[in-house]
Scaffold this active site. Structure first.
Site, PDB file in Angstrom:
ATOM      1  CB  THR A 126      60.971 175.193  49.683  1.00 20.81           C
ATOM      2  OG1 THR A 126      60.071 175.508  48.603  1.00 20.81           O
ATOM      3  CG2 THR A 126      60.250 174.371  50.743  1.00 20.81           C
ATOM      4  N   GLY A 161      60.558 166.633  42.526  1.00 19.24           N
ATOM      5  CA  GLY A 161      60.801 165.656  41.459  1.00 19.24           C
ATOM      6  C   GLY A 161      60.896 164.307  42.129  1.00 19.24           C
ATOM      7  CG  HIS A 162      58.391 163.067  44.600  1.00 25.02           C
ATOM      8  ND1 HIS A 162      57.316 163.163  45.441  1.00 25.02           N
ATOM      9  CD2 HIS A 162      59.260 164.016  45.025  1.00 25.02           C
ATOM     10  CE1 HIS A 162      57.526 164.121  46.331  1.00 25.02           C
ATOM     11  NE2 HIS A 162      58.699 164.660  46.102  1.00 25.02           N
ATOM     12  NE  ARG A 174      69.199 165.059  43.628  1.00 24.11           N
ATOM     13  CZ  ARG A 174      68.522 163.951  43.318  1.00 24.11           C
ATOM     14  NH1 ARG A 174      69.051 162.767  43.542  1.00 24.11           N
ATOM     15  NH2 ARG A 174      67.324 164.022  42.799  1.00 24.11           N
ATOM     16  CD  GLN A 229      59.377 170.894  48.110  1.00 27.64           C
ATOM     17  OE1 GLN A 229      58.327 171.085  48.674  1.00 27.64           O
ATOM     18  NE2 GLN A 229      59.432 170.567  46.840  1.00 27.64           N
ATOM     19  N   GLY A 248      67.928 168.970  37.027  1.00 21.39           N
ATOM     20  CA  GLY A 248      69.119 168.321  36.470  1.00 21.39           C
ATOM     21  C   GLY A 248      70.419 168.804  37.098  1.00 21.39           C
ATOM     22  CG  ASP A 292      66.262 165.628  45.533  1.00 26.98           C
ATOM     23  OD1 ASP A 292      65.089 165.651  45.117  1.00 26.98           O
ATOM     24  OD2 ASP A 292      67.096 166.512  45.289  1.00 26.98           O
ATOM     25  CE  LYS A 348      70.155 157.067  45.213  1.00 31.05           C
ATOM     26  NZ  LYS A 348      70.324 158.305  44.469  1.00 31.05           N
ATOM     27  CG  LEU A 349      72.271 150.037  53.181  1.00 30.53           C
ATOM     28  CD1 LEU A 349      72.821 151.090  54.141  1.00 30.53           C
ATOM     29  CD2 LEU A 349      71.570 148.935  53.994  1.00 30.53           C
ATOM     30  CE  LYS A 377      60.450 164.305  49.208  1.00 28.72           C
ATOM     31  NZ  LYS A 377      61.911 164.482  49.053  1.00 28.72           N
TER      32      LYS A 377
HETATM   33  P1  GDP Z   1      62.547 162.265  46.040  1.00 30.16           P
HETATM   34  O1  GDP Z   1      62.495 163.656  45.542  1.00 30.16           O
HETATM   35  O2  GDP Z   1      62.693 162.188  47.519  1.00 30.16           O
HETATM   36  O3  GDP Z   1      61.406 161.411  45.545  1.00 30.16           O
HETATM   37  O4  GDP Z   1      63.881 161.614  45.437  1.00 30.16           O
HETATM   38  P2  GDP Z   1      64.389 161.748  43.910  1.00 30.16           P
HETATM   39  O5  GDP Z   1      63.523 160.885  43.052  1.00 30.16           O
HETATM   40  O6  GDP Z   1      64.543 163.167  43.542  1.00 30.16           O
HETATM   41  O7  GDP Z   1      65.859 161.161  44.034  1.00 30.16           O
HETATM   42  C1  GDP Z   1      66.110 159.865  44.489  1.00 30.16           C
HETATM   43  C2  GDP Z   1      66.869 159.111  43.395  1.00 30.16           C
HETATM   44  O8  GDP Z   1      67.392 157.923  43.928  1.00 30.16           O
HETATM   45  C3  GDP Z   1      66.005 158.672  42.228  1.00 30.16           C
HETATM   46  O9  GDP Z   1      66.774 158.658  41.066  1.00 30.16           O
HETATM   47  C4  GDP Z   1      65.570 157.256  42.631  1.00 30.16           C
HETATM   48  O10 GDP Z   1      65.260 156.438  41.508  1.00 30.16           O
HETATM   49  C5  GDP Z   1      66.840 156.787  43.296  1.00 30.16           C
HETATM   50  N1  GDP Z   1      66.629 155.808  44.382  1.00 30.16           N
HETATM   51  C6  GDP Z   1      65.688 155.806  45.357  1.00 30.16           C
HETATM   52  N2  GDP Z   1      65.912 154.810  46.244  1.00 30.16           N
HETATM   53  C7  GDP Z   1      67.031 154.181  45.811  1.00 30.16           C
HETATM   54  C8  GDP Z   1      67.810 153.087  46.325  1.00 30.16           C
HETATM   55  O11 GDP Z   1      67.529 152.513  47.364  1.00 30.16           O
HETATM   56  N3  GDP Z   1      68.929 152.745  45.634  1.00 30.16           N
HETATM   57  C9  GDP Z   1      69.294 153.379  44.480  1.00 30.16           C
HETATM   58  N4  GDP Z   1      70.393 152.957  43.871  1.00 30.16           N
HETATM   59  N5  GDP Z   1      68.595 154.403  43.976  1.00 30.16           N
HETATM   60  C10 GDP Z   1      67.491 154.798  44.640  1.00 30.16           C
HETATM   61  P1  IMO Z   2      61.845 166.885  46.255  1.00 33.67           P
HETATM   62  O1  IMO Z   2      60.381 166.791  46.612  1.00 33.67           O
HETATM   63  C1  IMO Z   2      65.604 169.019  46.673  1.00 33.67           C
HETATM   64  C2  IMO Z   2      65.396 173.392  47.058  1.00 33.67           C
HETATM   65  C3  IMO Z   2      65.969 174.202  45.916  1.00 33.67           C
HETATM   66  C4  IMO Z   2      66.414 175.441  46.665  1.00 33.67           C
HETATM   67  C5  IMO Z   2      65.335 175.614  47.727  1.00 33.67           C
HETATM   68  C6  IMO Z   2      64.249 176.610  47.354  1.00 33.67           C
HETATM   69  O2  IMO Z   2      62.178 166.309  44.931  1.00 33.67           O
HETATM   70  O3  IMO Z   2      62.679 166.360  47.378  1.00 33.67           O
HETATM   71  P2  IMO Z   2      62.206 176.546  45.662  1.00 33.67           P
HETATM   72  O4  IMO Z   2      62.154 176.381  44.182  1.00 33.67           O
HETATM   73  O5  IMO Z   2      61.418 175.521  46.411  1.00 33.67           O
HETATM   74  O6  IMO Z   2      61.862 177.941  46.103  1.00 33.67           O
HETATM   75  O7  IMO Z   2      63.760 176.339  46.054  1.00 33.67           O
HETATM   76  O8  IMO Z   2      64.761 174.328  47.901  1.00 33.67           O
HETATM   77  N1  IMO Z   2      64.373 172.397  46.659  1.00 33.67           N
HETATM   78  C7  IMO Z   2      64.595 171.074  46.595  1.00 33.67           C
HETATM   79  N2  IMO Z   2      65.718 170.359  46.787  1.00 33.67           N
HETATM   80  N3  IMO Z   2      64.447 168.390  46.398  1.00 33.67           N
HETATM   81  C8  IMO Z   2      63.295 169.077  46.243  1.00 33.67           C
HETATM   82  O9  IMO Z   2      62.092 168.469  46.115  1.00 33.67           O
HETATM   83  C9  IMO Z   2      63.352 170.487  46.292  1.00 33.67           C
HETATM   84  N4  IMO Z   2      62.427 171.466  46.153  1.00 33.67           N
HETATM   85  C10 IMO Z   2      63.061 172.613  46.391  1.00 33.67           C
HETATM   86  O10 IMO Z   2      67.043 173.536  45.301  1.00 33.67           O
HETATM   87  O11 IMO Z   2      67.626 175.172  47.341  1.00 33.67           O
HETATM   88 MG    MG Z   3      63.411 164.897  44.162  1.00 36.73          MG
END
Ligand code: GDP
Ligand code: IMO
Ligand code: MG
Length: 431
Positions: A240, A40-41, A306, A225, A303, A13, A332-333, A16
């Site tokens: 994972t 979840g991207h 974190r 991940q 959901g 998270d 997220k600076l 990416k």
């Molecule tokens: P990923 O799994 O690495 O793609 O990250 P996620 O999408 O799960 O979580 C990142 C969250 O931060 C998402 O809700 C993005 O929309 C948000 N986000 C990403 N970059 C920024 C940023 O620079 N500033 C803010 N405020 N939100 C960001």
């Molecule tokens: P993105 O790509 C954050 C975590 C789960 C759990 C561990 C194992 O959005 O960054 P799993 O279902 O993979 O066997 O769970 O890994 N986990 C993540 N945490 N972002 C993810 O993906 C994750 N994918 C798995 O919360 O701790």
């Molecule tokens: Mg994610």
């Protein structure tokens, strides 16, 4: 031609999705090479939010080809639904823009049930998996008894495989965990229907990738991940079941290491983690609550709230080593605006001994106490800033300090979730 790998430097998270979407503007091909719909991207384009779990982030760019490589585990229902969702946006008119490896392993109902049953049985030692069946599917792959995407296109051999596997899985589900058995007839019928629906997308992705590289195209490998969720390099067993580090591109994408030009490590300006396991800079007090609220830190897949804490450069240095980072993206600076001081961990104290090296055992990790350096904060809102020079002095100092502590140049800085809320200090794809 440029082939760039973008991977998470922390526990997932990191943003990416946001960075991959931004990089995909100049990419011809975007490749997912590991993980599954545990990811979840989040992409925000012109104010519209899209969360992708399986399809690569290039799908929102009209001309980009998106590959799901053999290292990914695919839940065919999720893939079908995600294709429908993207088609409804009018973004995936041409099926040749999405290709799924016939060698990618398939997540079935029994994997999902076993994932949940096993994590429940772990009780207080639960990993807190996403419950998407990821671990059990990779287990079956390595045990050489899995079902692959290409098998869905061959109903006769699929029937034999489903019956054989169902016997074993139902025994485990019912006898060991007291869960409901999976009906092999119902599952078989559904898999055949899914095979028919997904057939236009199933292909030899390695060959497509090779052709793209030979033709001098720009390729982006989109990690899921993060480094510390990697099965070998992460905080085992709280990880994972796939390799998420840059090296996994070769096996999971089907490309030789000689063809990779750069590795971008993606980090938040602070740290978060979902699920169980060690997290030395976690702040369970006011600071962590503040980060969680300002950063809206809730999982894009499950959901879940974190866990939040400060930036840890012991973690980032280890990530730089195992991935070979050539550049960093700091996301997220903008969230850090409004504090007088910001702590950054520069070392850990384990059993009274100061170290800058990531330890070997889970016990040492659990006992690690971060040693913080305090950096001056800033009050200005950063979301409108587009040039590094226009950042407040303290924000620039914060970025420069990360660069110095991790010893990797910061190429990208993100100051908002939107595609354009990005500060680029370096061109990653040669134009
Ligand atoms: P990923 O799994 O690495 O793609 O990250 P996620 O999408 O799960 O979580 C990142 C969250 O931060 C998402 O809700 C993005 O929309 C948000 N986000 C990403 N970059 C920024 C940023 O620079 N500033 C803010 N405020 N939100 C960001
Ligand atoms: P993105 O790509 C954050 C975590 C789960 C759990 C561990 C194992 O959005 O960054 P799993 O279902 O993979 O066997 O769970 O890994 N986990 C993540 N945490 N972002 C993810 O993906 C994750 N994918 C798995 O919360 O701790
Ligand atoms: Mg994610």
């Amino acid at each position: 031609m440029t082939a760039i790998v973008a991977v998470g430097a922390q526990w997932g998270d990191e943003g990416k999705g946001k960075i991959s979407d931004w990089l995909a503007i100049h990419a011809d091909v975007v490749v997912r090479f590991q993980g599954g719909n545990n990811a979840g991207h989040t992409l925000v384009v012109d104010g519209e939010k899209t969360v992708l779990h399986l399809i690569p982030c290039g799908v929102l760019q009209p001309g980009t080809v998106n590959l799901i490589g053999p290292g990914v585990v695919v839940d065919p229902r999720v893939l079908r639904d995600e294709i429908d969702q993207i088609e409804a946006k009018g973004a995936l008119r041409d099926p040749s823009r999405l290709r799924v490896s016939g060698r990618a392993h398939v997540i079935c109902d029994w994997h999902i049930s076993l994932d949940k049953a096993r994590d429940e049985a772990r009780q207080e030692a639960a990993i807190g998996t996403t419950g998407r069946g990821i671990g059990p599917t990779y287990e079956d792959k390595v045990a050489r008894r899995g079902i692959r995407m290409a098998d869905l296109l061959d109903p006769e051999s699929l029937r034999i495989a489903v019956d054989r596997i169902a016997r074993e899985k139902n025994f485990e589900l019912v006898e060991l965990y007291r869960w409901k058995a999976i009906d092999p007839d119902v599952l078989y019928d559904e898999l055949v229907a899914l095979g028919r629906r997904l057939e236009p997308y199933v292909d030899h992705t390695g060959r497509i990738l090779d052709e793209a590289l030979c033709a001098g195209k720009h390729v982006l490998f989109e990690g899921a991940q993060g480094t510390f969720l990697d099965i070998d390099h992460g905080t085992y067993p709280y990880v994972t079941s796939s390799n998420c580090v840059a090296g996994a591109v070769c096996t999971g994408g089907g490309v030789g290491p000689t063809r990779i030009d750069g590795v971008l490590g993606i980090t938040k300006a602070y740290t978060t983690r979902v699920g169980g396991g060690p997290f030395p800079t976690e702040d369970e007090g006011e600071g962590g609550r503040w980060l969680g609220e300002r950063g809206n830190e809730f999982g894009a897949t499950t959901g879940r709230k974190r866990r939040c804490g400060w930036l840890d450069t012991v973690v980032l240095r280890e990530a730089a080593i195992v991935n070979g980072f050539t550049a960093l993206a700091v996301n997220k600076l903008d969230i850090l605006s409004g504090r007088s001081e910001i702590p950054v961990a520069t070392a850990w104290k384990i059993d009274g001994k100061l170290t800058r090296d990531f330890p070997m055992t889970l016990g040492e990790l659990a006992r690690a106490e971060p040693v913080y350096e305090s950096l001056p904060g800033w009050q200005e809102d950063l979301q409108g800033v587009r040039r590094y020079e226009d950042l407040p002095d303290a924000a620039r100092r914060y970025v420069d300090r990360i660069e110095a502590l991790v010893d990797v140049p910061v190429a990208l800085i993100s100051v908002g979730p939107g595609r354009d809320e990005t500060i680029a200090r370096q061109e990653l794809f040669a134009r």
